[in-house]
Scaffold this motif. Structure first.
Motif, PDB file in Angstrom:
ATOM      1  N   LEU A 237      -4.690  13.789  12.979  1.00 25.46           N
ATOM      2  CA  LEU A 237      -4.175  14.641  11.910  1.00 25.46           C
ATOM      3  C   LEU A 237      -5.312  15.409  11.249  1.00 25.46           C
TER       4      LEU A 237
ATOM      5  N   THR B 296      -5.628  19.427  10.790  1.00 23.74           N
ATOM      6  CA  THR B 296      -5.737  20.134   9.513  1.00 23.74           C
ATOM      7  C   THR B 296      -7.072  20.863   9.403  1.00 23.74           C
TER       8      THR B 296
ATOM      9  N   ARG C 264       1.590   4.921  20.120  1.00 23.53           N
ATOM     10  CA  ARG C 264       2.292   4.801  18.844  1.00 23.53           C
ATOM     11  C   ARG C 264       1.852   5.881  17.870  1.00 23.53           C
TER      12      ARG C 264
ATOM     13  N   ARG D  87       3.418   9.101  19.041  1.00 23.23           N
ATOM     14  CA  ARG D  87       4.865   9.097  18.844  1.00 23.23           C
ATOM     15  C   ARG D  87       5.205   9.390  17.389  1.00 23.23           C
TER      16      ARG D  87
ATOM     17  N   ASP E 204       7.335  12.417  15.815  1.00 20.52           N
ATOM     18  CA  ASP E 204       8.464  12.216  14.898  1.00 20.52           C
ATOM     19  C   ASP E 204       8.290  13.035  13.628  1.00 20.52           C
ATOM     20  N   ASP E 205       7.048  13.163  13.186  1.00 15.49           N
ATOM     21  CA  ASP E 205       6.781  13.918  11.960  1.00 15.49           C
ATOM     22  C   ASP E 205       6.824  15.421  12.200  1.00 15.49           C
TER      23      ASP E 205
ATOM     24  N   ILE F 285       4.642  17.176  13.932  1.00 17.73           N
ATOM     25  CA  ILE F 285       3.304  17.767  13.962  1.00 17.73           C
ATOM     26  C   ILE F 285       2.943  18.208  15.376  1.00 17.73           C
TER      27      ILE F 285
ATOM     28  N   ASN G 139       4.308  26.113  14.824  1.00 18.35           N
ATOM     29  CA  ASN G 139       4.718  26.011  13.429  1.00 18.35           C
ATOM     30  C   ASN G 139       5.211  24.597  13.219  1.00 18.35           C
TER      31      ASN G 139
ATOM     32  N   ARG H 179       8.964  21.721   9.452  1.00 17.22           N
ATOM     33  CA  ARG H 179       8.919  21.294   8.064  1.00 17.22           C
ATOM     34  C   ARG H 179      10.201  20.561   7.784  1.00 17.22           C
ATOM     35  N   GLN H 180      10.084  19.282   7.553  1.00 13.26           N
ATOM     36  CA  GLN H 180      11.273  18.524   7.225  1.00 13.26           C
ATOM     37  C   GLN H 180      10.961  17.537   6.121  1.00 13.26           C
ATOM     38  N   VAL H 181      11.977  17.262   5.355  1.00 10.51           N
ATOM     39  CA  VAL H 181      11.832  16.388   4.208  1.00 10.51           C
ATOM     40  C   VAL H 181      12.847  15.271   4.341  1.00 10.51           C
TER      41      VAL H 181
ATOM     42  N   TYR I 244       6.938  16.653   0.436  1.00 11.87           N
ATOM     43  CA  TYR I 244       6.522  16.304   1.790  1.00 11.87           C
ATOM     44  C   TYR I 244       5.085  16.645   2.036  1.00 11.87           C
TER      45      TYR I 244
ATOM     46  N   LEU J  37      15.874  16.984   6.149  1.00 11.92           N
ATOM     47  CA  LEU J  37      16.236  18.352   5.856  1.00 11.92           C
ATOM     48  C   LEU J  37      15.195  19.272   6.461  1.00 11.92           C
TER      49      LEU J  37
ATOM     50  N   VAL K  97       2.060  30.030   7.102  1.00  8.95           N
ATOM     51  CA  VAL K  97       2.285  28.918   8.019  1.00  8.95           C
ATOM     52  C   VAL K  97       1.261  28.927   9.150  1.00  8.95           C
TER      53      VAL K  97
ATOM     54  N   ALA L 191       3.793  19.670  -0.062  1.00 10.83           N
ATOM     55  CA  ALA L 191       4.640  20.603  -0.778  1.00 10.83           C
ATOM     56  C   ALA L 191       5.636  19.872  -1.659  1.00 10.83           C
TER      57      ALA L 191
END
Lengths: 229, 229
Positions: A13, A17, A46, A49, A53-54, A56, A70, A73-75, A229, B77, B165, B173
């Motif tokens: 990650l 970033t 793991r 995975r 799921d996130d 990314i 892109n 983007r989920q919350v 998020y 979401l 983005v 966020a």
DNA sequence: TAGTGGTCTAGACCACGGA
DNA sequence: CCGTGGTCTAGACCACTAA
């Protein structure tokens, strides 16, 4: 034990970033990553995975893993029970049943809940108060063909939402958010001005394909739903 | 191979929905479950871990695993990019930059974005159209101290959201949903009547603790945000 | 067809936290 | 203390799919 999957995940990650791993770029396969981190493939798996799921990264067999162009983007949005929501604000919760009556389903509701022609519904109107002030207006219909015991139940003390959650342990649902203008009735219930913009939630709930209930929740002026998020 | 973690998960879920495993009741430990399913503990572990992530069960070391009293209701979401959102509706997307200007941050925005006294911001106003009709009004502020390159960028062709983005790959966020009444300006942009109830999203975005941008998205009349779970 | 991720196994050690 | 879940390992086979 050399390295944990959390450390692997954090390291990848960080590379994303910081731009070391650019969006759209391909990543090494799991065997190579495991070798370079000095851990088992399962550990890398793991980490990867969870990143997938996130939203990314993107993984496909044979094609390998890439950083998403892109990031999705989920919350995660918690759907609270209104009583708990109010108490978490530090306010006192009060519930009132305004109206409750079994009746034939009106046409618009039959369409909405996919009911049969002669299905009956229990129509409940309730109010939820925070420290004595109107907080939420609840307009609910329960499909009596799917849940006949609702007709005998007394909703004057405990709201239908709480009762449903404890009676029908697990369901599918569709939720929608939108804005409505207060009509005279709602304005009166929520102690606001006719024409005010109000936040409204609609929810339809199914149990194994059968429609259980449809509810319209209208909130007091200025209500916000907030997520991180 | 005897049984998959998906099958174990589905079987446990079935027992919960059918009432065999009541809310609040304790479940066997992983070793016993693995024995009864005839699989490895890791398989049971993955099934149980996912159920815990889904908010169905609750796990504590030593105390064991229980079925949650009130399953946590949560939804994922998706936060779409407006252009993609419109094209998924099968409509043609058009973007227009209405106004763009660098300026000192007004007080209310300084508070909101936690800016310093002399920070400057880039204020952009944009419109997004679906098949030529107004879809979304975007009012955006970008912190020029955190993202100075924004001042040189030309936003007349590509919207600031898309640019951000792809420029700032990953961020934290906060999002909020609420209802607003259209004022004269917004009513004009969105081709609706002053006083109409409109759905509005606000989003603040940070990169490693620094506020990057704050945006207000106001949608055309009747807009809904919909989710399943 | 071959490379990649998806999953299972059997065994091991550990961290947490109730008793 | 000691039972429970949390995690890692080394190895294996499989499913999918791009080439």
């Amino acid at each position: 034990m050399s390295i944990t999957y959390r450390e692997v995940k954090a390291d990848i990650l960080r590379q994303i970033t910081q731009g070391t791993l650019a969006p759209g770029s391909a990543m090494p396969n799991e065997v190579d990553l495991a070798a370079s981190y000095g851990c088992a493939r399962a550990t890398v798996n793991r980490a990867m995975r969870e990143l997938a799921d996130d939203g990314i990264i993107e993984r496909r067999r044979k094609a390998g893993t890439r950083v998403r162009q892109n990031p999705i983007r989920q919350v995660r949005l918690n759907i609270p029970i209104v009583g708990q929501e109010i108490e978490e604000l530090g306010a006192t919760y009060r519930y009132a049943l305004v109206h409750g009556q079994a009746e034939p389903a009106p046409n618009w509701l039959r369409a909405r809940m996919a009911l049969q022609r002669d299905d009956r519904v229990l129509h409940l109107t309730c109010m939820h108060y925070a420290d004595g002030a109107p907080y939420q207006h609840e307009d609910r219909w329960i499909n009596l063909s799917a849940l006949p015991e609702a007709e005998q139940h007394d909703f004057s003390e405990v709201g239908p939402n709480e009762w449903l959650v404890s009676t029908v342990p697990f369901t599918d649902a569709q939720i929608s958010f939108h804005a409505v203008q207060a009509d005279a009735t709602i304005a009166d219930y929520l102690d606001c001005t006719e024409g005010d913009a109000l936040f409204q939630t609609e929810r339809t709930t199914w149990l194994e394909g059968r429609t259980i209930t449809f509810v319209q929740l209208t909130y007091r002026r200025g209500h916000r739903v907030t997520m991180q998020y």
